[in-house]
Design a protein around this motif. Structure first.
Motif, PDB file in Angstrom:
ATOM      1  N   VAL A  23      35.761  24.841  73.111  1.00 51.95           N
ATOM      2  CA  VAL A  23      34.986  23.661  73.517  1.00 51.95           C
ATOM      3  C   VAL A  23      34.602  22.837  72.284  1.00 51.95           C
ATOM      4  CG1 VAL A  23      32.786  22.920  74.525  1.00 51.95           C
ATOM      5  CG2 VAL A  23      34.158  24.664  75.665  1.00 51.95           C
ATOM      6  N   ALA A  24      34.199  23.504  71.225  1.00 49.97           N
ATOM      7  CA  ALA A  24      33.851  22.786  69.993  1.00 49.97           C
ATOM      8  C   ALA A  24      35.079  22.072  69.432  1.00 49.97           C
ATOM      9  CB  ALA A  24      33.275  23.758  68.965  1.00 49.97           C
ATOM     10  N   GLY A  25      36.230  22.713  69.469  1.00 52.50           N
ATOM     11  CA  GLY A  25      37.457  22.084  68.983  1.00 52.50           C
ATOM     12  C   GLY A  25      37.838  20.858  69.791  1.00 52.50           C
ATOM     13  N   VAL A  26      37.698  20.953  71.112  1.00 48.14           N
ATOM     14  CA  VAL A  26      37.993  19.807  71.970  1.00 48.14           C
ATOM     15  C   VAL A  26      37.011  18.670  71.686  1.00 48.14           C
ATOM     16  CG1 VAL A  26      37.962  19.004  74.374  1.00 48.14           C
ATOM     17  CG2 VAL A  26      39.130  21.133  73.772  1.00 48.14           C
ATOM     18  N   ALA A  27      35.737  18.989  71.515  1.00 48.89           N
ATOM     19  CA  ALA A  27      34.727  17.961  71.245  1.00 48.89           C
ATOM     20  C   ALA A  27      35.007  17.244  69.923  1.00 48.89           C
ATOM     21  CB  ALA A  27      33.336  18.589  71.230  1.00 48.89           C
ATOM     22  N   VAL A  28      35.355  18.000  68.899  1.00 52.87           N
ATOM     23  CA  VAL A  28      35.672  17.392  67.607  1.00 52.87           C
ATOM     24  C   VAL A  28      36.925  16.523  67.724  1.00 52.87           C
ATOM     25  CG1 VAL A  28      36.448  17.914  65.256  1.00 52.87           C
ATOM     26  CG2 VAL A  28      34.500  19.132  66.225  1.00 52.87           C
ATOM     27  N   THR A  29      37.931  17.004  68.437  1.00 51.16           N
ATOM     28  CA  THR A  29      39.165  16.229  68.614  1.00 51.16           C
ATOM     29  C   THR A  29      38.890  14.927  69.343  1.00 51.16           C
ATOM     30  OG1 THR A  29      40.473  18.258  68.637  1.00 51.16           O
ATOM     31  CG2 THR A  29      41.488  16.285  69.578  1.00 51.16           C
ATOM     32  N   VAL A  30      38.113  14.989  70.414  1.00 51.91           N
ATOM     33  CA  VAL A  30      37.795  13.774  71.184  1.00 51.91           C
ATOM     34  C   VAL A  30      37.024  12.782  70.324  1.00 51.91           C
ATOM     35  CG1 VAL A  30      36.414  12.899  73.124  1.00 51.91           C
ATOM     36  CG2 VAL A  30      37.924  14.857  73.441  1.00 51.91           C
ATOM     37  N   SER A  31      36.047  13.253  69.570  1.00 53.13           N
ATOM     38  CA  SER A  31      35.267  12.331  68.740  1.00 53.13           C
ATOM     39  C   SER A  31      36.137  11.724  67.636  1.00 53.13           C
ATOM     40  CB  SER A  31      34.040  13.028  68.153  1.00 53.13           C
ATOM     41  OG  SER A  31      34.428  14.067  67.289  1.00 53.13           O
ATOM     42  N   ALA A  36      44.032  36.913  67.037  1.00 50.03           N
ATOM     43  CA  ALA A  36      44.457  38.248  66.594  1.00 50.03           C
ATOM     44  C   ALA A  36      43.290  39.086  66.112  1.00 50.03           C
ATOM     45  CB  ALA A  36      45.495  38.108  65.482  1.00 50.03           C
ATOM     46  N   ALA A  37      42.166  38.457  65.781  1.00 53.67           N
ATOM     47  CA  ALA A  37      41.037  39.189  65.220  1.00 53.67           C
ATOM     48  C   ALA A  37      40.285  39.984  66.263  1.00 53.67           C
ATOM     49  CB  ALA A  37      40.078  38.210  64.528  1.00 53.67           C
ATOM     50  N   GLY A  38      40.531  39.728  67.538  1.00 59.69           N
ATOM     51  CA  GLY A  38      39.879  40.504  68.590  1.00 59.69           C
ATOM     52  C   GLY A  38      38.427  40.109  68.800  1.00 59.69           C
ATOM     53  N   GLU A  39      38.092  38.848  68.634  1.00 56.17           N
ATOM     54  CA  GLU A  39      36.723  38.380  68.872  1.00 56.17           C
ATOM     55  C   GLU A  39      36.411  38.455  70.359  1.00 56.17           C
ATOM     56  OE1 GLU A  39      34.293  37.196  66.772  1.00 56.17           O
ATOM     57  OE2 GLU A  39      35.523  37.853  65.102  1.00 56.17           O
ATOM     58  N   PRO A  40      35.152  38.524  70.717  1.00 52.00           N
ATOM     59  CA  PRO A  40      34.773  38.530  72.139  1.00 52.00           C
ATOM     60  C   PRO A  40      35.207  37.232  72.824  1.00 52.00           C
ATOM     61  CG  PRO A  40      32.936  39.210  70.761  1.00 52.00           C
ATOM     62  CD  PRO A  40      34.025  38.749  69.847  1.00 52.00           C
ATOM     63  N   THR A  41      35.458  37.310  74.131  1.00 45.43           N
ATOM     64  CA  THR A  41      35.971  36.175  74.897  1.00 45.43           C
ATOM     65  C   THR A  41      35.003  35.001  74.882  1.00 45.43           C
ATOM     66  OG1 THR A  41      37.063  37.755  76.341  1.00 45.43           O
ATOM     67  CG2 THR A  41      36.911  35.505  77.127  1.00 45.43           C
ATOM     68  N   GLY A  42      33.706  35.232  74.916  1.00 53.23           N
ATOM     69  CA  GLY A  42      32.707  34.155  74.905  1.00 53.23           C
ATOM     70  C   GLY A  42      32.812  33.288  73.665  1.00 53.23           C
TER      71      GLY A  42
END
Length: 101
Positions: free
Chosen positions: A21-29, A8-14
């Motif tokens: 990707v960081a969230g997935v990496a933390v979840t996997v570890s 909702a904050a309207g951050e850039p897509t990048g």
């Protein structure tokens, strides 16, 4: 909740992709860590059941203590005299041994 506020904050897509990707990496570890801990727990329970099933009550007497340095850690070396009653596969019921902690 954080993801909804982030979108909702309207951050850039990048930045969204980097955070995903960081969230997935933390979840996997974290999942790998949980699986490792579960294996260690299973092994400890299996060892405990084996000890209860075939173990022999014993007493260990500390006969000597000296400081030692195994590798990069400092510790102590204990000389033990182990006494056990009941069936024993080796002949002497009292054996001296050394262990490092």
């Amino acid at each position: 909740m954080y993801a909804a506020a982030f979108l909702a904050a309207g951050e850039p897509t990048g930045n969204r992709w980097i955070m995903a990707v960081a969230g997935v990496a933390v979840t996997v570890s974290c999942v790998r860590l949980v699986l490792h801990e579960a294996r260690l727990d299973d092994r400890a329970r299996r060892d405990q059941r084996r000890l209860e099933a075939i173990g022999v009550p014993a007493t260990a007497e500390i006969t000597a203590v000296r400081p030692t340095s195994p590798g990069e850690e400092s510790g102590i070396e204990l000389r033990l005299l182990i006494s056990a009653s009941g069936p024993n596969r080796s002949n002497p019921s009292r054996r001296a041994g050394t262990t490092r902690t």
